[in-house]
Design an enzyme around this catalytic site. Structure first.
Site, PDB file in Angstrom:
ATOM      1  N   HIS A 172       0.824  -1.216   0.000  1.00 35.78           N
ATOM      2  CA  HIS A 172       0.000   0.000   0.000  1.00 35.78           C
ATOM      3  C   HIS A 172       0.856   1.263   0.000  1.00 35.78           C
ATOM      4  CE1 HIS A 172       0.110   0.763   4.467  1.00 35.78           C
ATOM      5  NE2 HIS A 172       0.221  -0.541   4.541  1.00 35.78           N
ATOM      6  N   ASP A 179       5.609   1.876   6.914  1.00 40.40           N
ATOM      7  CA  ASP A 179       4.348   1.156   6.690  1.00 40.40           C
ATOM      8  C   ASP A 179       3.561   1.957   5.655  1.00 40.40           C
ATOM      9  OD1 ASP A 179       2.002  -0.244   6.819  1.00 40.40           O
ATOM     10  OD2 ASP A 179       1.583   0.209   8.916  1.00 40.40           O
ATOM     11  N   GLU A 239      -5.252   1.697   2.204  1.00 42.43           N
ATOM     12  CA  GLU A 239      -5.177   0.464   3.003  1.00 42.43           C
ATOM     13  C   GLU A 239      -5.452   0.756   4.468  1.00 42.43           C
ATOM     14  OE1 GLU A 239      -2.992  -2.719   5.387  1.00 42.43           O
ATOM     15  OE2 GLU A 239      -2.868  -0.549   5.458  1.00 42.43           O
ATOM     16  N   GLU A 240      -4.911   1.863   4.953  1.00 44.56           N
ATOM     17  CA  GLU A 240      -4.968   2.166   6.393  1.00 44.56           C
ATOM     18  C   GLU A 240      -6.375   2.476   6.901  1.00 44.56           C
ATOM     19  OE1 GLU A 240      -2.650   1.671   8.431  1.00 44.56           O
ATOM     20  OE2 GLU A 240      -0.737   1.818   7.401  1.00 44.56           O
ATOM     21  N   ASP A 289       4.329  -6.162   3.230  1.00 43.19           N
ATOM     22  CA  ASP A 289       4.013  -5.125   4.215  1.00 43.19           C
ATOM     23  C   ASP A 289       5.031  -5.184   5.344  1.00 43.19           C
ATOM     24  OD1 ASP A 289       2.543  -3.149   5.696  1.00 43.19           O
ATOM     25  OD2 ASP A 289       0.691  -3.853   4.789  1.00 43.19           O
ATOM     26  N   HIS A 348       3.455   2.779  12.963  1.00 40.94           N
ATOM     27  CA  HIS A 348       2.368   3.741  13.219  1.00 40.94           C
ATOM     28  C   HIS A 348       2.784   4.873  14.143  1.00 40.94           C
ATOM     29  CE1 HIS A 348      -1.420   1.689  11.469  1.00 40.94           C
ATOM     30  NE2 HIS A 348      -0.344   1.358  10.802  1.00 40.94           N
TER      31      HIS A 348
HETATM   32 ZN    ZN Z   1       0.724  -1.619   6.302  1.00 39.85          ZN
END
Ligand code: ZN
Length: 347
Positions: free
Chosen positions: A64, A177, A207-208, A230, A318
């Site tokens: 992503h 990410d 995606e998130e 990922d 994150h």
């Molecule tokens: Zn991811």
């Protein structure tokens, strides 16, 4: 271009959920030399196609392009910006961060402000400041001034973090990410050379916020096999126990056995494990982690698609700055490359 340089460019680019254009343009530029065709679909996923032999399996690789970030929600009379969160962000990481507001007129640096500790009551100091009590200060004198600077409701906001090499073969930066997955996809296409399978290397959007881009892309491609590239949580930091996760940075890519959205298809897990063994690529296994990847949606496309994931152990996922080991990233690409070469025997 080298994997390191690609990752640096991808990491420094802006791709806040729903605003992936800058990353998409980079992906197109990086994938072009190795693809027979590049398509941007209606949701703006980018799909690089490398054609194989007729009748051979279609393999969808997905990484992503979007990253967690913020979005301008309101602009106060005094010129401060309140924001919405895009993707899963822990409020505790927001305090005092430097950010960039991406306006139509260009990039505006800013800082996330809050009430100073000096004037907080004791009870206030102890509690976590919720994101809606925070604001972004771009130095605007008032609402009109902010407008003059180009700020509009809905402008994406990213963390102001620059990529850097540190330690031994490690890098830190923003949005690993899943820019790490994007770099792995580019590297896989660069390395693979001739294969029987037709490869669809996809940079997915959104995606998130619920694996949205991959859902549409997979329907269009109708693949025989799906592999998401990922990142996953590396547990080798203080405060994380071995019983929480055994995954460590520097020990090779991780194969998901099951997560919250996917039970890796047994044939795919077998293929990835056998490939790793044959090619002498160290790998780690993981199960039970909260969260999931694009593979979850690919696997439920139409009548179902055998799917799995190859992830890179990453510290501080994150948060504004994450860390990965470049050796793990290289090995993830090698595993994907070698696995694709063996797919025809499995399917
Ligand atoms: Zn991811």
């Amino acid at each position: 271009m080298s994997l390191l340089k690609n990752l640096e460019k991808l990491s420094n680019a802006c791709g806040v959920v729903g605003r992936e254009e800058e990353v998409r343009n980079l992906m197109i530029e990086m994938l072009k030399p190795y693809a027979d065709e590049i398509v941007v679909d209606k949701l703006e996923n980018v799909i690089a196609i490398k054609k194989g032999k007729k009748g051979s399996p279609k393999v969808m690789l997905a990484a992503h392009m979007d990253e967690i970030g913020l979005m301008v929600k309101t602009i106060s009379k005094e010129g401060f910006l309140r924001f919405a969160k895009m993707g899963g962000i822990d409020d505790r990481i927001l305090l005092a961060q430097r950010v960039i507001v991406y306006t139509e007129k260009g990039m505006l640096p800013g800082v996330i402000g809050s009430k100073p500790p000096h004037i907080q009551k004791d009870a206030e100091r102890k509690k976590i400041v919720s994101f809606d009590e925070l604001f972004i200060d771009v130095g605007a004198e008032n609402r009109e001034d902010a407008a003059k600077m180009g700020v509009k409701i809905g402008d994406p906001i990213g963390f102001d973090v620059k990529f850097a090499e540190i330690g031994r073969n490690l890098v830190i930066g923003k949005a690993f990410d899943d820019r790490v997955g994007c770099a792995v996809i580019v590297e896989t296409l660069r390395k693979i050379g001739k294969t029987d399978c037709t490869i669809y290397a996809v940079g997915t959007v959104q995606e998130e916020v619920g694996l949205r881009g991959a859902t549409a892309a997979a329907f269009g491609i109708d693949p025989d096999v799906g592999i998401a590239l990922d990142v996953t949580v590396a547990g080798d930091v203080p405060g994380v126990k071995d019983t929480d996760t055994p995954v460590k940075m520097g020990k090779g890519p991780t194969l998901t056995v099951a997560d919250y959205g996917l039970i890796t298809h047994p044939k795919i897990l077998r293929l990835l494990k056998d490939t790793a063994k044959k090619s002498k690529i160290p790998y780690q296994l993981e199960t039970g982690l909260r969260g999931t990847t694009d593979a979850a949606r690919i696997s439920l496309t139409r009548q179902g698609v055998p799917s799995g994931t190859i992830t890179v152990p990453t510290r501080y996922i994150h948060s504004p700055t994450s860390m990965v080991n470049l050796g793990d990233v290289e090995k993830a690409a090698k595993l994907a490359t070698e696995a694709i070469k063996r797919i025809k025997k499995t399917f």
